[in-house]
Design a protein around this motif. Structure first.
Motif, PDB file in Angstrom:
ATOM      1  N   HIS A   1       0.797  -1.235   0.000  1.00 51.34           N
ATOM      2  CA  HIS A   1       0.000   0.000   0.000  1.00 51.34           C
ATOM      3  C   HIS A   1       0.828   1.283   0.000  1.00 51.34           C
ATOM      4  O   HIS A   1       0.249   2.371  -0.130  1.00 51.34           O
ATOM      5  N   GLY A   2       2.158   1.193   0.161  1.00 48.15           N
ATOM      6  CA  GLY A   2       2.991   2.386   0.033  1.00 48.15           C
ATOM      7  C   GLY A   2       2.714   3.429   1.100  1.00 48.15           C
ATOM      8  O   GLY A   2       2.350   3.101   2.241  1.00 48.15           O
ATOM      9  N   GLN A   3       2.881   4.705   0.737  1.00 48.44           N
ATOM     10  CA  GLN A   3       2.731   5.774   1.721  1.00 48.44           C
ATOM     11  C   GLN A   3       1.254   6.027   2.025  1.00 48.44           C
ATOM     12  O   GLN A   3       0.377   5.625   1.267  1.00 48.44           O
ATOM     13  N   PRO A   4       0.962   6.692   3.151  1.00 47.55           N
ATOM     14  CA  PRO A   4      -0.431   6.970   3.494  1.00 47.55           C
ATOM     15  C   PRO A   4      -1.099   7.847   2.427  1.00 47.55           C
ATOM     16  O   PRO A   4      -0.420   8.572   1.686  1.00 47.55           O
ATOM     17  N   ILE A   5      -2.434   7.784   2.386  1.00 45.67           N
ATOM     18  CA  ILE A   5      -3.159   8.683   1.485  1.00 45.67           C
ATOM     19  C   ILE A   5      -3.670   9.912   2.228  1.00 45.67           C
ATOM     20  O   ILE A   5      -4.057  10.896   1.613  1.00 45.67           O
ATOM     21  N   HIS A   6      -3.646   9.876   3.569  1.00 47.82           N
ATOM     22  CA  HIS A   6      -4.155  11.025   4.330  1.00 47.82           C
ATOM     23  C   HIS A   6      -3.671  10.909   5.765  1.00 47.82           C
ATOM     24  O   HIS A   6      -3.408   9.805   6.248  1.00 47.82           O
ATOM     25  N   LEU A   7      -3.572  12.045   6.431  1.00 46.73           N
ATOM     26  CA  LEU A   7      -3.420  12.040   7.882  1.00 46.73           C
ATOM     27  C   LEU A   7      -4.081  13.280   8.438  1.00 46.73           C
ATOM     28  O   LEU A   7      -4.308  14.243   7.711  1.00 46.73           O
TER      29      LEU A   7
ATOM     30  N   ARG B   1       2.263  22.198  -2.766  1.00 39.96           N
ATOM     31  CA  ARG B   1       1.788  23.578  -2.730  1.00 39.96           C
ATOM     32  C   ARG B   1       2.219  24.236  -1.428  1.00 39.96           C
ATOM     33  O   ARG B   1       1.934  23.727  -0.338  1.00 39.96           O
ATOM     34  N   LEU B   2       2.907  25.383  -1.551  1.00 37.89           N
ATOM     35  CA  LEU B   2       3.342  26.150  -0.373  1.00 37.89           C
ATOM     36  C   LEU B   2       2.554  27.457  -0.387  1.00 37.89           C
ATOM     37  O   LEU B   2       2.909  28.411  -1.083  1.00 37.89           O
TER      38      LEU B   2
ATOM     39  N   ARG C   1       5.129  25.220   8.024  1.00 42.85           N
ATOM     40  CA  ARG C   1       4.407  25.405   6.764  1.00 42.85           C
ATOM     41  C   ARG C   1       3.015  24.804   6.888  1.00 42.85           C
ATOM     42  O   ARG C   1       2.875  23.696   7.420  1.00 42.85           O
ATOM     43  N   ALA C   2       2.042  25.542   6.427  1.00 44.13           N
ATOM     44  CA  ALA C   2       0.639  25.093   6.453  1.00 44.13           C
ATOM     45  C   ALA C   2       0.403  24.270   5.195  1.00 44.13           C
ATOM     46  O   ALA C   2       0.402  24.805   4.090  1.00 44.13           O
ATOM     47  N   LEU C   3       0.221  22.965   5.378  1.00 41.30           N
ATOM     48  CA  LEU C   3       0.107  22.073   4.225  1.00 41.30           C
ATOM     49  C   LEU C   3      -1.157  21.227   4.315  1.00 41.30           C
ATOM     50  O   LEU C   3      -1.533  20.763   5.394  1.00 41.30           O
TER      51      LEU C   3
ATOM     52  N   ASP D   1      -0.097  17.079   0.594  1.00 42.05           N
ATOM     53  CA  ASP D   1       1.153  17.832   0.433  1.00 42.05           C
ATOM     54  C   ASP D   1       2.092  17.583   1.613  1.00 42.05           C
ATOM     55  O   ASP D   1       3.318  17.545   1.438  1.00 42.05           O
ATOM     56  N   ALA D   2       1.535  17.409   2.807  1.00 43.41           N
ATOM     57  CA  ALA D   2       2.380  17.114   3.972  1.00 43.41           C
ATOM     58  C   ALA D   2       3.093  15.779   3.778  1.00 43.41           C
ATOM     59  O   ALA D   2       4.293  15.653   4.036  1.00 43.41           O
ATOM     60  N   ILE D   3       2.342  14.779   3.294  1.00 43.29           N
ATOM     61  CA  ILE D   3       2.944  13.459   3.065  1.00 43.29           C
ATOM     62  C   ILE D   3       4.036  13.565   2.002  1.00 43.29           C
ATOM     63  O   ILE D   3       5.145  13.050   2.184  1.00 43.29           O
ATOM     64  N   ARG D   4       3.741  14.272   0.918  1.00 42.00           N
ATOM     65  CA  ARG D   4       4.748  14.416  -0.150  1.00 42.00           C
ATOM     66  C   ARG D   4       5.949  15.209   0.362  1.00 42.00           C
ATOM     67  O   ARG D   4       7.103  14.866   0.075  1.00 42.00           O
TER      68      ARG D   4
END
Lengths: 267, 267
Positions: A190-196, B135-136, B169-171, B175-178
């Protein structure tokens, strides 16, 4: 507390034999932790190519690790002695989109036109996360991760489509960061999370209402909910497709394979 | 809105020349984005080895990218024509732990026993994050990231120690995961975040009260605060050490180097 098993709980062949004989009736998440476990999806051959395409389009939820020949309950590439009719501790049988039975074997249901798929499962990567220092409180508490049906839509293929199902782990921030950097290297799980963070952003209104009603759902103050795409997405797709017959594993009773989990990260 | 600059804003040498001549008096975060920018810390030679050790012990906050010889305002390895007395748009001069001046050049302060350090800065990795689709919002809004003094303590060395300073940074979650998976590959620019989510867990009581009072501090509902270790940690250490003299860059006026930013991720 379950009685101490009298088989080698870390040997995938011994685990399968214990399930086959009825000696083990529990979940598989604490067993054979060095080997890949998978979600099971069995469909009539007429739907098999569409389902394979559905997996290809939604690889985070449905990472394909094995596919059987039509009529064969075996996938020798993932486990030489595997018999998918008897070696999974629990099954769900769907007819026309309705759950009609949850048997402990499916020998009586097997047909010559069935095709089995095994899909990566997050149980395997939980062992990887722990090996890299991530605390998984649900395991410490003898629980499993909770699953949720989200408002995120999968990419459809043929009759298959519908919402993404996710698994959730309650992690402290430093563990969440580490879990992200580790899990990205394991696309087969499943790789990296899709949300947190905020569950409502992916359509989960109430964390206490998990899919199937099981798993750790209560967060501590210093924990974030971290969500991974989940193979149970296939069950929702099977319901939506209203296939004449579809058989999946039941809850946390997974396909135990002989494939070793390589938990090394890239240098 | 600043007038359009009449120099090559993407050439590090041109940017330094514009700062040196007084033609550019703004922040450096939108300039020479393909090249590494750094935090500046100048201390008397008697404290230089302790400060180097402090950097070594706290590499996420203070990734060392250049060190000058005693008495030299030049570090040719990072920029051939660099003159640290004139080429940084703003300076902070501390005496005995008190901020005594914020001049636009430090030619009059320079002494033969001063040693300059340049430390990695998150401006460089913001360009990397954007190149990888993060996105920043603070940049979209023409702002800089906010900084905060935390309750996390650094590892001390000699007279240097004190709290960790972070940038925020507000993500959005994806975007936070990436951002986590990308930034981990750039330890020279602070690497992966040290925290995300609840600010109180690292001792930040109120996001609206940033260090220095600048930067984006208001989160949207779908954003998480993500915190990276920040080179401004050196300023707190200099205050705590009460050095007889210490000079740093001021706010978002950074050392612009000739070192290219390689934004490629490992295969």
């Amino acid at each position: 507390m379950t009685a101490m098993p009298d088989f080698d709980t870390q040997s995938p062949a011994a685990v399968r034999a214990a399930i086959r004989s009825g000696a083990w009736r529990g979940y598989t998440n604490a067993l054979a932790r060095g080997h890949v476990q998978g979600n099971l999806m069995i469909v009539p051959a007429a739907y098999a190519d569409d389902f394979a395409e559905y997996c290809r389009l939604n690889p985070q939820a449905l990472p394909l690790i094995g596919r059987g020949e039509p009529g064969s309950p075996r996938i020798r590439a993932i486990a030489a002695d595997l018999d998918l009719r008897t070696d999974v501790g629990g099954y769900m049988v769907f007819r026309d989109g309705e759950l009609v039975d949850t048997p402990r074997d499916i020998a009586g249901e097997w047909r010559e036109d069935l095709v089995a798929f095994v899909l990566g499962c997050s149980f395997s990567f939980e062992a990887v996360l722990q090996a890299h220092g991530v605390r998984l409180r649900h395991l410490d508490e003898g629980n499993v991760s909770a699953m949720y049906v989200t408002a995120v839509q999968t990419k459809p293929a043929g009759p298959f489509g519908g919402p993404l199902v996710v698994s959730m782990r309650a992690l402290r921030a430093a563990d969440a960061i580490r879990a992200i950097t580790v899990s990205q290297h394991f696309p087969q799980f499943h790789g990296q999370p899709i949300h947190l963070g905020a569950p409502g952003l992916i359509g989960i209104e109430d964390l206490s209402q998990s899919y199937g009603g099981h798993g750790l759902t209560q967060l501590h103050e210093d924990e974030l909910p971290v969500f991974w795409a989940c193979g149970a997405t296939a069950q929702m797709a099977a319901l939506q497709a209203r296939l004449p017959l579809c058989i999946t594993h039941h809850k946390a009773h997974m396909v135990v394979t002989d494939l070793p989990v390589d938990d090394r990260l890239p240098a």
